[in-house]
Design a protein around this motif. Structure first.
Motif, PDB file in Angstrom:
ATOM      1  N   TRP A  15       0.830  -1.208   0.000  1.00  0.00           N
ATOM      2  CA  TRP A  15       0.000   0.000   0.000  1.00  0.00           C
ATOM      3  C   TRP A  15       0.862   1.254   0.000  1.00  0.00           C
ATOM      4  O   TRP A  15       0.509   2.255  -0.643  1.00  0.00           O
ATOM      5  N   ASP A  16       1.987   1.243   0.715  1.00  0.00           N
ATOM      6  CA  ASP A  16       2.859   2.425   0.742  1.00  0.00           C
ATOM      7  C   ASP A  16       3.378   2.755  -0.658  1.00  0.00           C
ATOM      8  O   ASP A  16       3.523   3.929  -1.010  1.00  0.00           O
ATOM      9  N   CYS A  17       3.657   1.727  -1.438  1.00  0.00           N
ATOM     10  CA  CYS A  17       4.081   1.956  -2.822  1.00  0.00           C
ATOM     11  C   CYS A  17       2.939   2.550  -3.641  1.00  0.00           C
ATOM     12  O   CYS A  17       3.152   3.443  -4.474  1.00  0.00           O
ATOM     13  N   LEU A  18       1.715   2.063  -3.397  1.00  0.00           N
ATOM     14  CA  LEU A  18       0.562   2.557  -4.146  1.00  0.00           C
ATOM     15  C   LEU A  18       0.339   4.043  -3.902  1.00  0.00           C
ATOM     16  O   LEU A  18       0.053   4.795  -4.848  1.00  0.00           O
ATOM     17  N   TYR A  19       0.476   4.501  -2.646  1.00  0.00           N
ATOM     18  CA  TYR A  19       0.252   5.905  -2.332  1.00  0.00           C
ATOM     19  C   TYR A  19       1.197   6.798  -3.145  1.00  0.00           C
ATOM     20  O   TYR A  19       0.801   7.862  -3.609  1.00  0.00           O
ATOM     21  N   GLN A  20       2.429   6.357  -3.300  1.00  0.00           N
ATOM     22  CA  GLN A  20       3.396   7.139  -4.082  1.00  0.00           C
ATOM     23  C   GLN A  20       3.126   7.013  -5.577  1.00  0.00           C
ATOM     24  O   GLN A  20       3.260   7.983  -6.327  1.00  0.00           O
ATOM     25  N   ASP A  43      -6.224  -6.092  -5.446  1.00  0.00           N
ATOM     26  CA  ASP A  43      -5.692  -6.462  -4.138  1.00  0.00           C
ATOM     27  C   ASP A  43      -5.711  -7.978  -3.998  1.00  0.00           C
ATOM     28  O   ASP A  43      -6.766  -8.586  -3.835  1.00  0.00           O
ATOM     29  N   ASP A  44      -4.520  -8.567  -4.039  1.00  0.00           N
ATOM     30  CA  ASP A  44      -4.379 -10.022  -4.047  1.00  0.00           C
ATOM     31  C   ASP A  44      -4.487 -10.593  -2.638  1.00  0.00           C
ATOM     32  O   ASP A  44      -3.580 -11.247  -2.143  1.00  0.00           O
ATOM     33  N   CYS A  45      -5.619 -10.285  -1.983  1.00  0.00           N
ATOM     34  CA  CYS A  45      -5.919 -10.796  -0.643  1.00  0.00           C
ATOM     35  C   CYS A  45      -4.848 -10.358   0.377  1.00  0.00           C
ATOM     36  O   CYS A  45      -4.288 -11.168   1.112  1.00  0.00           O
ATOM     37  N   LEU A  48      -2.681  -6.562   5.044  1.00  0.00           N
ATOM     38  CA  LEU A  48      -2.656  -5.204   5.565  1.00  0.00           C
ATOM     39  C   LEU A  48      -3.830  -4.410   4.999  1.00  0.00           C
ATOM     40  O   LEU A  48      -4.284  -4.658   3.887  1.00  0.00           O
ATOM     41  N   GLU A  49      -4.313  -3.436   5.767  1.00  0.00           N
ATOM     42  CA  GLU A  49      -5.455  -2.629   5.372  1.00  0.00           C
ATOM     43  C   GLU A  49      -4.999  -1.371   4.628  1.00  0.00           C
ATOM     44  O   GLU A  49      -3.953  -0.796   4.938  1.00  0.00           O
ATOM     45  N   VAL A  50      -5.795  -0.951   3.670  1.00  0.00           N
ATOM     46  CA  VAL A  50      -5.512   0.276   2.928  1.00  0.00           C
ATOM     47  C   VAL A  50      -5.919   1.488   3.756  1.00  0.00           C
ATOM     48  O   VAL A  50      -6.925   1.473   4.457  1.00  0.00           O
TER      49      VAL A  50
END
Length: 307
Positions: A15-20, A43-45, A48-50
């Motif tokens: 998720w941290d990569c997605l935010y960037q 989201d491949d199951c 961690l929560e977004v």
């Protein structure tokens, strides 16, 4: 002219990569003719929560899968979802971790437009920043792939699919195992553009050597019928060579233990019969029903969330 763009990216806990990534995509595409875009995250199951507030203001949809399938199957589901539920001119497939540089989006998108949207355009890596041993194993993998399949594969997932080819891609059963390999085998028009690989935004890659071997074998498995026939031919040539060699031994009266000959030919015949069984198994499998991502992708979707 303005184009509608959809970007598919598989994700597992990154998720941290997605935010960037979403910020960089906005910076790159907003001032261009590709400003009408949406990002479909598969989201491949993840465990961690977004953090939804970090995606606020971005055109993001998240497809939550009901089981962990791996990034290739996640890509197939994302492509099939877009083919079924939306209308866009171009579909981008890219990884979420930053190694597929967002600034290269314009190059790939423009290349597809230049082709009159008749070709799938892949990013071919011109530079790799992995370790020395990884590079050696990767070269060995490419050589084995060419030997077993007769095809060259020198690109990954980063690509742009034009609208007119999206339905055909979604109906390629082989993309369930390996997206680039499936496209190559499908005989759809495609080409690659040399682009430098980026660096990961944060954290460590989930791909270890075991995962990479599985990924490579998945690409080879797309051509299992070709591979099995090539192996059969190779073993047959080896047997003929052995027969010729043994004939020369007897012709020139060289001493060679008889039990050694029996053992040698026994191993060769076992290899021949095993390969022959593999060929017949593969050929019989071809008459069975094929899994089609375009038809069956919905079985793996738990929920779809629009940010």
């Amino acid at each position: 002219m303005s184009y509608k763009i959809a970007i598919v990216t598989p994700l597992f806990n990154d998720w941290d990569c997605l935010y960037q990534l979403v910020e960089e995509i906005r910076t790159v595409l907003s001032p261009t003719q590709y400003s009408n875009y949406r990002i479909v995250v598969v989201d491949d199951c993840s465990s961690l929560e977004v953090e939804k507030e970090k995606l606020a203001g971005h055109p993001v949809e998240i497809i939550h899968l009901n089981k962990n399938l791996g990034h290739q199957k996640s890509i197939a589901i994302g492509i099939s979802y877009l083919n079924k539920s939306s209308d866009q001119d171009l579909v981008v497939v890219m990884d979420v971790d930053g190694e597929d540089k967002p600034e290269h989006l314009l190059i790939l998108l423009n290349e597809v437009i230049k082709s009159n949207a008749n070709e799938i355009v892949f990013a071919r890596r011109t530079k790799r920043k992995e370790s020395f041993f990884f590079k050696i194993f990767y070269k060995i993998y490419k050589f084995i792939f060419v030997f077993l399949t007769g095809k060259v594969i020198n690109f990954g997932n980063y690509s742009v699919i034009p609208k007119k080819l999206l339905d055909k891609v979604a109906h390629i059963s082989d993309i369930w195992n390996h997206y680039p390999g499936g496209v190559i085998r499908s005989r759809l028009l495609y080409r690659s553009v040399g682009l430098e690989r980026g660096e990961r935004y944060t954290g460590k890659s989930k791909m270890n050597y075991t995962s990479l071997v599985i990924h490579g074998l998945s690409a080879v498995a797309v051509y299992i019928d070709t591979v099995s026939v090539r192996l059969l031919i190779a073993v047959s040539l080896l047997i003929l060579t052995a027969i010729l060699g043994v004939s020369l031994v007897f012709l020139f009266h060289y001493s060679f233990p008889f039990w050694g000959l029996l053992l040698f030919f026994g191993i060769l015949m076992q290899a021949f019969l095993s390969t022959l069984i593999l060929v017949f198994t593969v050929l019989s499998y071809r008459v069975n029903f094929n899994f089609l991502p375009a038809v069956h992708f919905q079985d793996y979707i738990q929920a779809i969330e629009k940010i």
